[in-house]
Design a protein around this motif. Sequence first.
Motif, PDB file in Angstrom:
ATOM      1  N   GLY A   1       5.071  34.908  16.474  1.00  0.00           N
ATOM      2  CA  GLY A   1       6.317  35.655  16.590  1.00  0.00           C
ATOM      3  C   GLY A   1       7.455  35.058  15.792  1.00  0.00           C
ATOM      4  N   ASP A   2       7.321  33.801  15.376  1.00  0.00           N
ATOM      5  CA  ASP A   2       8.359  33.193  14.547  1.00  0.00           C
ATOM      6  C   ASP A   2       8.263  33.721  13.112  1.00  0.00           C
ATOM      7  N   THR A   3       9.426  33.726  12.455  1.00  0.00           N
ATOM      8  CA  THR A   3       9.488  34.196  11.069  1.00  0.00           C
ATOM      9  C   THR A   3       9.940  33.052  10.182  1.00  0.00           C
ATOM     10  N   VAL A   4       9.209  32.805   9.110  1.00  0.00           N
ATOM     11  CA  VAL A   4       9.599  31.770   8.144  1.00  0.00           C
ATOM     12  C   VAL A   4       9.870  32.449   6.808  1.00  0.00           C
ATOM     13  N   ILE A   5      11.034  32.178   6.243  1.00  0.00           N
ATOM     14  CA  ILE A   5      11.410  32.766   4.953  1.00  0.00           C
ATOM     15  C   ILE A   5      11.533  31.652   3.926  1.00  0.00           C
ATOM     16  N   LEU A   6      10.758  31.731   2.854  1.00  0.00           N
ATOM     17  CA  LEU A   6      10.944  30.812   1.727  1.00  0.00           C
ATOM     18  C   LEU A   6      11.827  31.517   0.701  1.00  0.00           C
ATOM     19  N   ALA A   7      13.129  31.273   0.793  1.00  0.00           N
ATOM     20  CA  ALA A   7      14.091  31.945  -0.090  1.00  0.00           C
ATOM     21  C   ALA A   7      14.300  31.065  -1.313  1.00  0.00           C
ATOM     22  N   SER A   8      13.280  30.978  -2.138  1.00  0.00           N
ATOM     23  CA  SER A   8      13.265  29.943  -3.177  1.00  0.00           C
ATOM     24  C   SER A   8      12.303  30.314  -4.290  1.00  0.00           C
ATOM     25  N   SER A   9      12.449  29.624  -5.406  1.00  0.00           N
ATOM     26  CA  SER A   9      11.502  29.766  -6.503  1.00  0.00           C
ATOM     27  C   SER A   9      10.243  28.993  -6.158  1.00  0.00           C
ATOM     28  N   LEU A  10       9.237  29.153  -7.003  1.00  0.00           N
ATOM     29  CA  LEU A  10       8.034  28.332  -6.877  1.00  0.00           C
ATOM     30  C   LEU A  10       7.879  27.612  -8.200  1.00  0.00           C
ATOM     31  N   ILE A  11       8.273  26.350  -8.221  1.00  0.00           N
ATOM     32  CA  ILE A  11       8.256  25.573  -9.464  1.00  0.00           C
ATOM     33  C   ILE A  11       6.802  25.298  -9.864  1.00  0.00           C
ATOM     34  N   PRO A  12       6.440  25.584 -11.138  1.00  0.00           N
ATOM     35  CA  PRO A  12       5.055  25.366 -11.560  1.00  0.00           C
ATOM     36  C   PRO A  12       4.574  23.952 -11.205  1.00  0.00           C
ATOM     37  N   GLY A  13       3.366  23.889 -10.680  1.00  0.00           N
ATOM     38  CA  GLY A  13       2.808  22.608 -10.250  1.00  0.00           C
ATOM     39  C   GLY A  13       2.862  22.469  -8.735  1.00  0.00           C
ATOM     40  N   ASN A  14       3.781  23.211  -8.101  1.00  0.00           N
ATOM     41  CA  ASN A  14       3.917  23.104  -6.641  1.00  0.00           C
ATOM     42  C   ASN A  14       3.113  24.168  -5.891  1.00  0.00           C
ATOM     43  N   GLU A  15       2.402  25.028  -6.631  1.00  0.00           N
ATOM     44  CA  GLU A  15       1.762  26.187  -5.996  1.00  0.00           C
ATOM     45  C   GLU A  15       0.846  25.779  -4.847  1.00  0.00           C
ATOM     46  N   ASN A  16      -0.074  24.852  -5.115  1.00  0.00           N
ATOM     47  CA  ASN A  16      -1.030  24.508  -4.063  1.00  0.00           C
ATOM     48  C   ASN A  16      -0.322  23.959  -2.834  1.00  0.00           C
ATOM     49  N   ALA A  17       0.674  23.118  -3.059  1.00  0.00           N
ATOM     50  CA  ALA A  17       1.401  22.535  -1.926  1.00  0.00           C
ATOM     51  C   ALA A  17       2.112  23.623  -1.134  1.00  0.00           C
ATOM     52  N   VAL A  18       2.756  24.552  -1.838  1.00  0.00           N
ATOM     53  CA  VAL A  18       3.483  25.619  -1.143  1.00  0.00           C
ATOM     54  C   VAL A  18       2.507  26.538  -0.399  1.00  0.00           C
ATOM     55  N   TYR A  19       1.394  26.874  -1.053  1.00  0.00           N
ATOM     56  CA  TYR A  19       0.434  27.753  -0.381  1.00  0.00           C
ATOM     57  C   TYR A  19      -0.180  27.065   0.837  1.00  0.00           C
ATOM     58  N   ARG A  20      -0.359  25.737   0.758  1.00  0.00           N
ATOM     59  CA  ARG A  20      -0.866  25.025   1.937  1.00  0.00           C
ATOM     60  C   ARG A  20       0.124  25.146   3.107  1.00  0.00           C
ATOM     61  N   VAL A  21       1.426  25.045   2.793  1.00  0.00           N
ATOM     62  CA  VAL A  21       2.430  25.192   3.840  1.00  0.00           C
ATOM     63  C   VAL A  21       2.405  26.620   4.397  1.00  0.00           C
ATOM     64  N   ILE A  22       2.343  27.609   3.512  1.00  0.00           N
ATOM     65  CA  ILE A  22       2.309  29.009   3.960  1.00  0.00           C
ATOM     66  C   ILE A  22       1.090  29.241   4.847  1.00  0.00           C
ATOM     67  N   ASP A  23      -0.047  28.712   4.424  1.00  0.00           N
ATOM     68  CA  ASP A  23      -1.274  28.875   5.205  1.00  0.00           C
ATOM     69  C   ASP A  23      -1.153  28.210   6.574  1.00  0.00           C
ATOM     70  N   GLY A  24      -0.609  26.997   6.581  1.00  0.00           N
ATOM     71  CA  GLY A  24      -0.451  26.272   7.842  1.00  0.00           C
ATOM     72  C   GLY A  24       0.446  27.036   8.803  1.00  0.00           C
ATOM     73  N   LEU A  25       1.558  27.563   8.276  1.00  0.00           N
ATOM     74  CA  LEU A  25       2.491  28.315   9.123  1.00  0.00           C
ATOM     75  C   LEU A  25       1.843  29.605   9.620  1.00  0.00           C
ATOM     76  N   THR A  26       1.098  30.287   8.722  1.00  0.00           N
ATOM     77  CA  THR A  26       0.412  31.527   9.112  1.00  0.00           C
ATOM     78  C   THR A  26      -0.590  31.242  10.223  1.00  0.00           C
ATOM     79  N   LYS A  27      -1.283  30.117  10.070  1.00  0.00           N
ATOM     80  CA  LYS A  27      -2.292  29.737  11.060  1.00  0.00           C
ATOM     81  C   LYS A  27      -1.653  29.493  12.430  1.00  0.00           C
ATOM     82  N   LEU A  28      -0.416  29.003  12.424  1.00  0.00           N
ATOM     83  CA  LEU A  28       0.299  28.785  13.690  1.00  0.00           C
ATOM     84  C   LEU A  28       0.816  30.100  14.274  1.00  0.00           C
ATOM     85  N   GLY A  29       0.658  31.188  13.516  1.00  0.00           N
ATOM     86  CA  GLY A  29       1.054  32.490  14.042  1.00  0.00           C
ATOM     87  C   GLY A  29       2.348  33.020  13.467  1.00  0.00           C
ATOM     88  N   ALA A  30       2.998  32.241  12.594  1.00  0.00           N
ATOM     89  CA  ALA A  30       4.278  32.677  12.032  1.00  0.00           C
ATOM     90  C   ALA A  30       4.068  33.753  10.965  1.00  0.00           C
TER      91      ALA A  30
END
Lengths: 558, 558
Positions: free
Chosen positions: B330-359
């Motif tokens: 039920g929580d909402t997480v907004i990444l109001a930001s760019s995705l700097i090249p090279g950070n993709e895997n790290a950012v997607y890991r965070v998105i996946d982790g948050l999604t897994k928690l139900g956000a």
Amino acid sequence: MPTTVYEPAELAPGTLRVTPLGGLGEVGRNMTVFEYEGKLLVVDCGVLFPEEHQPGVDLILPDFEPIKSRLDDVVGVVLTHGHEDHIGAVPYLLKLKGDIPLIGSQLTLALVEAKLKEHRIRPFSLTVAEGQQEKVGPFDLEFIAVNHSIPDALAVAITTPAGRALATGDFKMDQLPLDGRITDLRAFARLGEEGVDLFLVDSTNADVPGFTPLERAIGPVLDQVIGKAPRRVIVASFSSHVHRVQQVIDAAHAHGRRLAFLGRSMVRNMTIAEQLGYLNVPEGVLIDYKKAKDLPDDKIVYMSTGSQGEPMAVLSRMANLDHAIEPGPGDTVILASSLIPGNENAVYRVIDGLTKLGANVVHKGNAKVHVSGHAAAGELLYCYNILKPRNVLPVHGEYRHLIANAKLAQDTGILEENTIIAENGTVIDLKDGTATVVGQLDLGFVYVDGSTVGEITDADLKDRRILGEEGFISVIVVVDSSTGRIITGPEIHARGFAESDDVFDAVKPKIAAALAEAAGNGVRDNHALSQVVRRTIGRWVNQSLRRRPMIVPLVIEA
Amino acid sequence: MPTTVYEPAELAPGTLRVTPLGGLGEVGRNMTVFEYEGKLLVVDCGVLFPEEHQPGVDLILPDFEPIKSRLDDVVGVVLTHGHEDHIGAVPYLLKLKGDIPLIGSQLTLALVEAKLKEHRIRPFSLTVAEGQQEKVGPFDLEFIAVNHSIPDALAVAITTPAGRALATGDFKMDQLPLDGRITDLRAFARLGEEGVDLFLVDSTNADVPGFTPLERAIGPVLDQVIGKAPRRVIVASFSSHVHRVQQVIDAAHAHGRRLAFLGRSMVRNMTIAEQLGYLNVPEGVLIDYKKAKDLPDDKIVYMSTGSQGEPMAVLSRMANLDHAIEPGPGDTVILASSLIPGNENAVYRVIDGLTKLGANVVHKGNAKVHVSGHAAAGELLYCYNILKPRNVLPVHGEYRHLIANAKLAQDTGILEENTIIAENGTVIDLKDGTATVVGQLDLGFVYVDGSTVGEITDADLKDRRILGEEGFISVIVVVDSSTGRIITGPEIHARGFAESDDVFDAVKPKIAAALAEAAGNGVRDNHALSQVVRRTIGRWVNQSLRRRPMIVPLVIEA
């Protein structure tokens, strides 16, 4: 949430058990095991490519543990298509038992056989085509044409008395594909009418709204870029993307250019594709790249590997002037490919290198030279509505993709309780139209490194990350085995640590003092003395340099 | 093409010399030196963040070498805005000479002073505003308002008898910015009328067609997402993006939610921004995050750091349940930001982790929650046409960005010979409206690691890459100093190498034999014996395991 591991009960008679071993929560190493009445059917057996936190690893395999002791029960491995993430682990499975039959389409088996040849394995294989039905052990299989970024991909319906599963493999629904071979929604409709109890469906693009554009939208762009190119043209794409290569060949031919393949996998795959009739090369277009150098610059297109910035592939080597073909001013380079997350810096380095050499680089960031091979959300909705499956198991994707796919299913009216978000190792039993999660196996990553398989552990990778980030300091002390007195040392050597070894002159007396104190307290055990050394130099290095290298103390008796 | 290094001739009287020390061929560590009549003016002094081939490095500084011996001649450092890639290296410059004056806008200087405070440096600073003119040494400076993703950014015109340069700093041309402070094209027009001899212009988005969308287009999206959010909302963005934060505050306020800042840099920067009036926080909206936990879930917005997936930042820790605030269904997480090249895997890991928690995770891939801070091609064309500079020096970008920017200049009629593609260390002399490349300095990367600056070399990084990919094997042999006979060993230890040390039982006799043979041939030198050890085990490991770990042989005399 940490996954709770629990063993499933023994499989009840008349029940179909489905266990994904790979491909869930990740894009790669797809592999699912179906079990019925003591027999196992495997669908796909792929590899995963390592990320930056898995340094030095060559490949990652699915964990075969759950089937390792039961290889005699495996009646076959269905390979849905010829991409590495679906066939790449086959050699490693067949090394465990060489006579497990492989089942797949003509092109898929040709590609896997070429790969197996390199491993000196000749497989038992059964070639199938869309529409074909085969009984393999207790499993009634039906193969259905699907469209993907490689020709000859198949979905497979697996029917047992316990119910029917349909696995899409990778697919999209290009309605005007180059080979006219569309995803067979008529067959989906018929199977849906008869009843599909479990739908295993590609999730890769489930979070992409709308529809994947037509592959043939790329042709005119390639044609225009190649038509206008003043000098040489170099196109990079995946080496199995037969239709993309076909469009490049057609554009080259239309503009009176010849085409040379570059890169081992490109040459191998395109030779196979042409021999089997999947690639149509007009007479006199192909030329060996060694002869191509004699052609005028505006009469040649090179079709190469390296679209992901892989350092050893042709395109990277060209960008580093480490290849017989050296790009220069006026040359055009087209990256007709996706940009897989994690490869951005490598690809941009290649683009920069080529730009610096004077080449004009065309890529999906500045031209329509790539479309995805996976169904986007709009296409998946069509599938759910035409199939109306009783239960859905989203596969082939990171967690966010699986969730997005399940939500699409729910949007078409499938109940949330009938959409299963599973992980690798989740055990699902199917009976009478009901799918139930009955267990969660504890599966790991199996790392291939050099010629070793499964030797590298996560602890080793942690060591590598520390070594790679911080380097190490080794401290050697030779002590007299009878008196415990220091004979030589401490000798201190560091690598990847930066400071010259002189910096350690300050800490050597501290180590000697700490050892003397320990000896005075009666410590004689080498391991305990090593710990004294580790603590002393570790504290010093952290306080004086704010660094945390790996510390390798060695107390040796002489 | 390898860069040809050559020293410029001594600077002739009445000539302005321009030397970029960083920011060309890279996005980061922007720094340019202007020299006239023996005096130096520096524009910007930023850091570069390391890529994956620079493991363990904390920061990369510009190479100060060309000015190190001339710090007394530096009349000031103009800081165009408060981003790390423009101010981050200031502490390292001021550690060399603390009284170099810093010149910048109110917010820029406040941010740099907060940073310097952590390094215990109190700078001499001169606050300037748009429209202001200052004479600093022989340089007549005029500051011009530009719009960017941080408030209070300035371009600077540098006028000397030799001619005038205009450096944009980072900018875009949002025509409806939140603070109404647009890039001052009237001033550009006036300067253009008077004559601009060298235009140093931001290239970051030169290869992006069209125009950067309005920042205020994001407000309604944030408002809608926050308005519909059933439970807690967590927004992540860059900690200096005052206007983005303003829009989040406004949306929170509109929906009766309070807002708590999370993350050290977010708290620090927003405190500064509010105190100075750049951030407008309605009464009663802010709340300390520790107290926020007592609010109902639908009454709070957390504004946090970590939008690039940085492992130690708040958002990553939340995704790993390693933070006081644990996201859930039920929580909402907004990444109001760019995705700097090279950070993709790290950012997607965070998105996946948050999604897994139900956000529910909202990001620029699925919603319009970010726009860039840099001028796209369409905006740059306006600049060239209104300014009509005599010469153009594209700065701030990878090579492909510089090339794209030069082509835009040429499209507006500037001659190719007047667009200069330079590198870090390229020396450009300006006189009578003519800009000439007169030298190329040999500049390096200066790595910060822990408390050390410039100690890490590229050779160390190569060692780290080998250690990180392959691990190491150390082989210790203790020999009798008088007889040369082996007393102890070979002892073999490996880290990050995977196999248990038992694997080395096979090679130990080979090493002993090789050493005995060498001794038999009269080899007594420890270094030569080490090489014997290295070759023996290296060959063995490569042949038997197809691996290439670092080998560290140590022959010790006792």
